[in-house]
Motif scaffolding. Structure first.
Motif, mmCIF file in Angstrom:
data_model
loop_
_atom_site.group_PDB
_atom_site.id
_atom_site.type_symbol
_atom_site.label_atom_id
_atom_site.label_comp_id
_atom_site.label_asym_id
_atom_site.label_seq_id
_atom_site.Cartn_x
_atom_site.Cartn_y
_atom_site.Cartn_z
ATOM 1 N N THR A 1 0.889 -1.035 -0.013
ATOM 2 C CA THR A 1 0.083 0.007 -0.034
ATOM 3 C C THR A 1 1.128 1.190 -0.090
ATOM 4 O O THR A 1 2.099 1.169 0.061
ATOM 5 C CB THR A 1 -0.822 -0.084 1.226
ATOM 6 N N ASP A 2 0.259 2.375 -0.413
ATOM 7 C CA ASP A 2 1.001 3.751 -0.118
ATOM 8 C C ASP A 2 0.903 4.220 1.260
ATOM 9 O O ASP A 2 1.221 5.326 1.476
ATOM 10 C CB ASP A 2 0.361 4.688 -1.023
ATOM 11 N N ALA A 3 0.186 3.513 2.341
ATOM 12 C CA ALA A 3 -0.066 3.863 3.551
ATOM 13 C C ALA A 3 1.233 4.119 4.485
ATOM 14 O O ALA A 3 2.444 3.610 4.078
ATOM 15 C CB ALA A 3 -0.683 3.019 4.415
ATOM 16 N N SER B 1 5.079 -7.477 12.025
ATOM 17 C CA SER B 1 3.655 -6.686 12.492
ATOM 18 C C SER B 1 3.872 -6.384 13.903
ATOM 19 O O SER B 1 4.279 -7.560 14.830
ATOM 20 C CB SER B 1 2.545 -7.376 12.103
ATOM 21 N N PRO B 2 4.034 -5.320 14.622
ATOM 22 C CA PRO B 2 4.020 -5.102 16.114
ATOM 23 C C PRO B 2 2.678 -5.194 16.748
ATOM 24 O O PRO B 2 2.238 -4.523 17.073
ATOM 25 C CB PRO B 2 4.404 -3.621 16.115
ATOM 26 N N ARG B 3 2.264 -6.568 16.664
ATOM 27 C CA ARG B 3 0.919 -6.943 17.431
ATOM 28 C C ARG B 3 0.920 -6.643 18.952
ATOM 29 O O ARG B 3 1.969 -6.768 19.575
ATOM 30 C CB ARG B 3 0.584 -8.276 16.872
ATOM 31 N N TRP C 1 2.249 -3.534 3.989
ATOM 32 C CA TRP C 1 1.757 -4.528 3.162
ATOM 33 C C TRP C 1 0.031 -4.968 3.849
ATOM 34 O O TRP C 1 0.124 -5.056 4.944
ATOM 35 C CB TRP C 1 2.213 -5.928 3.182
ATOM 36 N N GLY C 2 -0.867 -4.453 3.130
ATOM 37 C CA GLY C 2 -2.189 -4.589 3.706
ATOM 38 C C GLY C 2 -2.284 -3.603 4.837
ATOM 39 O O GLY C 2 -1.403 -2.554 5.027
ATOM 40 N N PRO C 3 -3.099 -3.869 5.979
ATOM 41 C CA PRO C 3 -3.082 -2.897 7.012
ATOM 42 C C PRO C 3 -2.196 -3.000 8.189
ATOM 43 O O PRO C 3 -2.066 -2.249 9.281
ATOM 44 C CB PRO C 3 -4.697 -3.053 7.640
ATOM 45 N N ASP D 1 2.280 -11.886 -4.429
ATOM 46 C CA ASP D 1 3.704 -11.369 -4.089
ATOM 47 C C ASP D 1 3.514 -11.390 -2.448
ATOM 48 O O ASP D 1 2.454 -11.030 -2.149
ATOM 49 C CB ASP D 1 3.741 -9.949 -4.864
ATOM 50 N N TRP D 2 4.829 -11.374 -2.057
ATOM 51 C CA TRP D 2 4.755 -11.387 -0.645
ATOM 52 C C TRP D 2 6.171 -10.797 -0.136
ATOM 53 O O TRP D 2 7.105 -10.701 -1.160
ATOM 54 C CB TRP D 2 4.555 -12.588 0.127
#
Length: 142
Positions: free
Chosen positions: A9-11, A78-80, A47-49, A71-72
């Motif tokens: 994403t561009d986020a 992810s800092p869950r 990638w994604g949210p 693609d991955w």
């Protein structure tokens, strides 16, 4: 063939990391992003949210019943809330063999969970990230 849901994403990666909870995940996320940036030579992409990824590769699933591809990130995290989720560290045989030297972690199907970044050996983590960054696209399947 189904379209993969997790895509670049561009986020803003910084905004995502700044919103991490609990507060220590903000600092750990920033440290991980810097470490992965240094070891991969790549800039982070959201990638994604919820996955901060570095580099990418094209995968083709080995399933005989349904072909899935996409693609991955080569490596990411992810800092869950409950743990840092690390992706790509055990995908290659060399990484899987080195993983036991990492320190305090648990494993999921395709990821590694770390409750505290300070509980792992940073030199081993850096080596695992370098190994993951060398991953190439999966070969096409007939």
């Amino acid at each position: 063939m189904a379209e993969p849901k997790t895509k670049p994403t561009d986020a803003s990666v910084d905004a995502f990391l700044d919103a991490a909870q609990p507060a220590r995940r903000v600092e750990e996320g920033r440290r991980l992003a810097q470490l992965m940036r240094e070891e991969t030579g790549e800039e982070p992409v959201l990638w994604g949210p919820s996955i901060v990824g570095f580099g990418s590769f094209h995968y083709v699933s080995p399933s005989a019943t349904s072909r899935t591809e996409g693609d991955w990130p080569k490596v990411g995290f992810s800092p869950r809330k409950g743990a840092l989720t690390l992706y790509g560290l055990k995908d290659l045989p060399e990484g899987a063999a080195l993983l036991p030297e990492l320190g305090g972690y648990t494993e999921g199907a395709g990821c590694v969970y770390v409750k505290r970044l300070d509980a792992v050996d940073e030199a081993v983590l850096r080596q695992l990230v370098r190994i993951a960054a060398r991953r190439e696209d999966d070969p096409p399947r007939a």
